[in-house]
Design a protein around this motif. Structure first.
Motif, mmCIF file in Angstrom:
data_model
loop_
_atom_site.group_PDB
_atom_site.id
_atom_site.type_symbol
_atom_site.label_atom_id
_atom_site.label_comp_id
_atom_site.label_asym_id
_atom_site.label_seq_id
_atom_site.Cartn_x
_atom_site.Cartn_y
_atom_site.Cartn_z
ATOM 1 N N ALA A 133 6.547 -19.744 -26.782
ATOM 2 C CA ALA A 133 5.740 -19.849 -25.564
ATOM 3 C C ALA A 133 4.655 -20.913 -25.724
ATOM 4 O O ALA A 133 4.459 -21.756 -24.830
ATOM 5 C CB ALA A 133 5.119 -18.496 -25.224
ATOM 6 N N ASP A 134 3.955 -20.902 -26.848
ATOM 7 C CA ASP A 134 2.920 -21.915 -27.087
ATOM 8 C C ASP A 134 3.531 -23.304 -27.207
ATOM 9 O O ASP A 134 2.958 -24.291 -26.734
ATOM 10 C CB ASP A 134 2.132 -21.575 -28.354
ATOM 11 C CG ASP A 134 1.214 -20.380 -28.162
ATOM 12 O OD1 ASP A 134 0.911 -20.047 -26.997
ATOM 13 O OD2 ASP A 134 0.804 -19.787 -29.175
ATOM 14 N N LEU A 135 4.690 -23.380 -27.857
ATOM 15 C CA LEU A 135 5.358 -24.670 -28.006
ATOM 16 C C LEU A 135 5.691 -25.273 -26.648
ATOM 17 O O LEU A 135 5.432 -26.451 -26.393
ATOM 18 C CB LEU A 135 6.623 -24.502 -28.834
ATOM 19 C CG LEU A 135 7.441 -25.757 -29.146
ATOM 20 C CD1 LEU A 135 8.146 -25.603 -30.481
ATOM 21 C CD2 LEU A 135 8.464 -26.056 -28.051
ATOM 22 N N VAL A 136 6.268 -24.469 -25.760
ATOM 23 C CA VAL A 136 6.620 -24.966 -24.423
ATOM 24 C C VAL A 136 5.361 -25.378 -23.670
ATOM 25 O O VAL A 136 5.334 -26.415 -23.002
ATOM 26 C CB VAL A 136 7.410 -23.903 -23.632
ATOM 27 C CG1 VAL A 136 7.643 -24.372 -22.203
ATOM 28 C CG2 VAL A 136 8.741 -23.618 -24.311
ATOM 29 N N ALA A 137 4.309 -24.578 -23.805
ATOM 30 C CA ALA A 137 3.060 -24.917 -23.108
ATOM 31 C C ALA A 137 2.518 -26.262 -23.578
ATOM 32 O O ALA A 137 2.035 -27.069 -22.767
ATOM 33 C CB ALA A 137 2.035 -23.813 -23.342
ATOM 34 N N ARG A 138 2.592 -26.528 -24.873
ATOM 35 C CA ARG A 138 2.107 -27.809 -25.398
ATOM 36 C C ARG A 138 2.993 -28.969 -24.952
ATOM 37 O O ARG A 138 2.495 -30.013 -24.534
ATOM 38 C CB ARG A 138 2.051 -27.762 -26.925
ATOM 39 C CG ARG A 138 0.986 -26.865 -27.503
ATOM 40 C CD ARG A 138 0.794 -27.151 -28.983
ATOM 41 N NE ARG A 138 2.039 -27.033 -29.742
ATOM 42 C CZ ARG A 138 2.477 -25.908 -30.292
ATOM 43 N NH1 ARG A 138 1.770 -24.792 -30.152
ATOM 44 N NH2 ARG A 138 3.605 -25.895 -30.988
ATOM 45 N N GLU A 139 4.300 -28.787 -25.077
ATOM 46 C CA GLU A 139 5.234 -29.869 -24.769
ATOM 47 C C GLU A 139 5.268 -30.198 -23.283
ATOM 48 O O GLU A 139 5.587 -31.325 -22.896
ATOM 49 C CB GLU A 139 6.640 -29.485 -25.243
ATOM 50 C CG GLU A 139 6.795 -29.346 -26.735
ATOM 51 C CD GLU A 139 6.961 -30.688 -27.423
ATOM 52 O OE1 GLU A 139 7.337 -31.657 -26.751
ATOM 53 O OE2 GLU A 139 6.698 -30.755 -28.646
ATOM 54 N N ALA A 140 4.963 -29.214 -22.462
ATOM 55 C CA ALA A 140 5.183 -29.367 -21.026
ATOM 56 C C ALA A 140 3.885 -29.540 -20.232
ATOM 57 O O ALA A 140 3.855 -29.290 -19.025
ATOM 58 C CB ALA A 140 5.957 -28.152 -20.503
ATOM 59 N N ARG A 164 7.507 -24.277 -15.887
ATOM 60 C CA ARG A 164 6.820 -22.991 -15.882
ATOM 61 C C ARG A 164 7.419 -22.107 -16.970
ATOM 62 O O ARG A 164 8.610 -22.164 -17.238
ATOM 63 C CB ARG A 164 6.971 -22.300 -14.525
ATOM 64 C CG ARG A 164 6.203 -22.973 -13.411
ATOM 65 C CD ARG A 164 6.384 -22.219 -12.110
ATOM 66 N NE ARG A 164 7.694 -22.469 -11.518
ATOM 67 C CZ ARG A 164 8.285 -21.645 -10.653
ATOM 68 N NH1 ARG A 164 7.727 -20.490 -10.337
ATOM 69 N NH2 ARG A 164 9.466 -21.957 -10.137
ATOM 70 N N THR A 165 6.578 -21.286 -17.573
ATOM 71 C CA THR A 165 7.036 -20.395 -18.640
ATOM 72 C C THR A 165 6.781 -18.948 -18.253
ATOM 73 O O THR A 165 5.679 -18.595 -17.833
ATOM 74 C CB THR A 165 6.313 -20.696 -19.971
ATOM 75 O OG1 THR A 165 6.424 -22.086 -20.269
ATOM 76 C CG2 THR A 165 6.915 -19.888 -21.102
ATOM 77 N N LEU A 166 7.805 -18.126 -18.402
ATOM 78 C CA LEU A 166 7.684 -16.693 -18.216
ATOM 79 C C LEU A 166 7.969 -16.030 -19.549
ATOM 80 O O LEU A 166 9.036 -16.250 -20.141
ATOM 81 C CB LEU A 166 8.678 -16.199 -17.159
ATOM 82 C CG LEU A 166 8.778 -14.675 -16.981
ATOM 83 C CD1 LEU A 166 7.454 -14.095 -16.483
ATOM 84 C CD2 LEU A 166 9.920 -14.325 -16.020
ATOM 85 N N VAL A 167 7.030 -15.250 -20.058
ATOM 86 C CA VAL A 167 7.195 -14.588 -21.354
ATOM 87 C C VAL A 167 7.438 -13.100 -21.124
ATOM 88 O O VAL A 167 6.562 -12.392 -20.596
ATOM 89 C CB VAL A 167 5.958 -14.799 -22.250
ATOM 90 C CG1 VAL A 167 6.182 -14.135 -23.611
ATOM 91 C CG2 VAL A 167 5.663 -16.289 -22.424
#
Length: 316
Positions: free
Chosen positions: A46-53, A59-62
């Protein structure tokens, strides 16, 4: 302009997600979004996607706990806002025109279609498994898919496919009773077939697959789990042995068939882990054709064993 949503279920995908996100960054289609569903965060995805994107329409749903790939897909599709919905695994890589081509095929269709792009397995480190079995088997699989008759293309519904949002609403969500490895996609493709929606396979929407099995152990375990899921599919749809529909009848007769059944009789998940490692070590010294046969024997035996078991103790 046709808008496109990419739905990505992921669990433990921190190693491969950057490749997917980089390929999304390079897309030429101007109107797209991605919905990444983290199915229980076990590796900081989740953190990786937030940083990369940070500068991408992602959008990320965890999900707080592992609910299975079908549930993650359903959660992602429920949030997707695009006219065309592309389902992607977290270990794929796309060419720059990938999303534009998905959209163009649906725009050109006179009626609703399901669109399949095959995945080319990437084996960057080579190894005895890739040399003996992975590369030649992948080539044969893709050749068979492109030659498949129209009434069999639904069997290839998998990690790189798309429909319109209207078709998604017509067919409905993925079956969440598929909790282990495999066949949730084939199930959805079968439902497309039953609804009379043709499934087309197009070479210009192929993707690279960076999470292919890299060892005989890995491939044999996937075959075992897939065999168990196949049994679940047949029971779910009351299809008997599935021979007429699926066109594959198991091990078959003859010397090879008997050998496969013999392997299946002594195979379970625990033994597969040991046998796969033994096969890879032996194959380093064998000619490629002999090595391929040895891997195929274990993989086909594992598939039959999984189908007979109908259930698994674990999954990958």
């Amino acid at each position: 302009m046709t808008s496109v949503s990419v739905v990505v279920p992921t669990r433990g995908g921190a190693r491969t997600l950057p490749l997917l996100l980089t390929s999304l960054r390079e897309q030429t289609h101007p109107d797209w979004e991605a919905v990444v569903v983290v199915d229980g965060d076990v590796d900081g995805s989740a953190d990786l996607v937030a940083r990369e994107a940070r500068d991408l329409p992602v959008r990320t749903l965890v999900l707080p706990e592992n609910r299975g790939r079908s549930a993650a897909l359903n959660a992602g599709f429920s949030l997707a806002e695009g006219d065309v919905l592309v389902r992607s695994d977290d270990d794929l890589g796309f060419g720059p025109a990938h999303l534009a081509r998905h959209a163009a095929h649906h725009e050109a269709a006179a009626a609703p279609i399901g669109l399949v792009g095959l995945c080319r397995n990437v084996y960057p480190d080579g190894g005895s498994y890739a040399r003996a079995y992975g590369v030649p088997t992948d080539a044969r699989f893709r050749a068979a898919a492109y030659a498949a008759p129209a009434d069999r293309t639904w069997r290839y519904w998998a990690a790189n496919v798309s429909v319109t949002s209207e078709t998604w609403r017509t067919i409905g969500p993925y079956d969440e009773s598929y909790r282990a490895y495999g066949w949730e996609d084939v199930d959805w493709g079968y439902r497309l077939r039953r609804a009379g929606i043709p499934v087309e396979i197009h070479a210009d929407v192929e993707a690279e697959h960076h999470g292919a099995a890299a060892t005989t152990e890995d491939r044999a375990l996937r075959a075992f789990y897939s065999g168990a899921a196949r049994q679940h599919f047949l029971r779910t749809h009351d299809l008997g042995d599935g021979a007429a529909l699926l066109g594959d009848t198991g091990a078959g007769d003859g010397l090879w068939g008997r050998a496969v059944l013999s392997v299946a009789a002594i195979t379970d998940e625990r033994r597969l882990r040991r046998l796969g490692d033994v096969v890879d070590r032996i194959n380093r010294a064998l000619p490629r054709p002999a090595a391929e046969k040895l891997v195929a024997l274990l993989v086909e035996g594992a598939a039959v064993a999984g189908h007979r078991a109908g259930r698994t103790a674990g999954a990958i």
